[in-house]
Write a protein that holds these residues in place. Sequence first.
Motif, PDB file in Angstrom:
ATOM      1  N   LEU A 192       0.822  -1.210   0.000  1.00 12.43           N
ATOM      2  CA  LEU A 192       0.000   0.000   0.000  1.00 12.43           C
ATOM      3  C   LEU A 192       0.859   1.264   0.000  1.00 12.43           C
ATOM      4  O   LEU A 192       0.494   2.269  -0.619  1.00 12.43           O
ATOM      5  N   ALA A 193       2.013   1.219   0.665  1.00 11.03           N
ATOM      6  CA  ALA A 193       2.925   2.366   0.630  1.00 11.03           C
ATOM      7  C   ALA A 193       3.464   2.581  -0.790  1.00 11.03           C
ATOM      8  O   ALA A 193       3.556   3.725  -1.261  1.00 11.03           O
ATOM      9  N   GLN A 194       3.780   1.496  -1.474  1.00 14.87           N
ATOM     10  CA  GLN A 194       4.252   1.597  -2.861  1.00 14.87           C
ATOM     11  C   GLN A 194       3.153   2.118  -3.772  1.00 14.87           C
ATOM     12  O   GLN A 194       3.404   2.929  -4.671  1.00 14.87           O
ATOM     13  N   LEU A 195       1.919   1.686  -3.565  1.00 15.81           N
ATOM     14  CA  LEU A 195       0.798   2.199  -4.352  1.00 15.81           C
ATOM     15  C   LEU A 195       0.573   3.687  -4.095  1.00 15.81           C
ATOM     16  O   LEU A 195       0.242   4.443  -5.022  1.00 15.81           O
ATOM     17  N   GLN A 219       1.407   4.767 -13.725  1.00 10.88           N
ATOM     18  CA  GLN A 219       2.243   3.982 -12.833  1.00 10.88           C
ATOM     19  C   GLN A 219       1.399   3.339 -11.732  1.00 10.88           C
ATOM     20  O   GLN A 219       1.647   2.204 -11.339  1.00 10.88           O
ATOM     21  N   LEU A 220       0.361   4.028 -11.272  1.00 13.00           N
ATOM     22  CA  LEU A 220      -0.536   3.460 -10.266  1.00 13.00           C
ATOM     23  C   LEU A 220      -1.270   2.240 -10.818  1.00 13.00           C
ATOM     24  O   LEU A 220      -1.370   1.205 -10.147  1.00 13.00           O
ATOM     25  N   SER A 262      -0.710  -1.482  -9.415  1.00 12.61           N
ATOM     26  CA  SER A 262      -1.872  -2.182  -8.871  1.00 12.61           C
ATOM     27  C   SER A 262      -2.078  -3.536  -9.552  1.00 12.61           C
ATOM     28  O   SER A 262      -2.499  -4.498  -8.921  1.00 12.61           O
ATOM     29  N   ALA A 263      -1.791  -3.597 -10.844  1.00 10.92           N
ATOM     30  CA  ALA A 263      -1.916  -4.869 -11.561  1.00 10.92           C
ATOM     31  C   ALA A 263      -0.823  -5.852 -11.153  1.00 10.92           C
ATOM     32  O   ALA A 263      -1.052  -7.058 -11.081  1.00 10.92           O
TER      33      ALA A 263
END
Length: 158
Positions: free
Chosen positions: A79-82, A92-93, A97-98
């Motif tokens: 979640l931090a990376q997202l 990029q999001l 996410s994929a």
Amino acid sequence: MQAIINEWQLGTTLNQALQQQHRADFALWLAVLSPAVQEMAAFYTPLPKSVEVNATLYQQLSVRQRRSFAWQETDAAVLAQLNRSAQTSLRQLKLQSALTPEPWVRKDDAKKLDGRLMSNLDQHAIRRLSGKEPPIQEGDETVLYEMLQELNANPLPL
């Protein structure tokens, strides 16, 4: 009171209502039976055995195994990376996410249903969700042969 699931539990009641042309009784007994096809006497089969998944096949095809929908230990980092990806760009999001799907629920409980939904289920569906299986009764083929002989001797009027 035990729930009536298939016609084995009724004995000859259904057959007698049919032979004596009591349509209301026959319709009532049919309505009481479970609508699930796999629980009908003719199709009652044991549960299928679970298939073991070969982990090396996932490695050979470079495919990630399906994750559970519940929260896991590594999800805080995901979640931090997202969050960092969302601040950078929408593309990029979507890509992040994929590649690393986020959790959907806190605890994964397949049997948990909303109370409003549970109140609308019939008794057979509630019994199936609770995991209670109907007792298996063995059929006697000789009784069927005797019934067929009796029907051939005394055909039903149309």
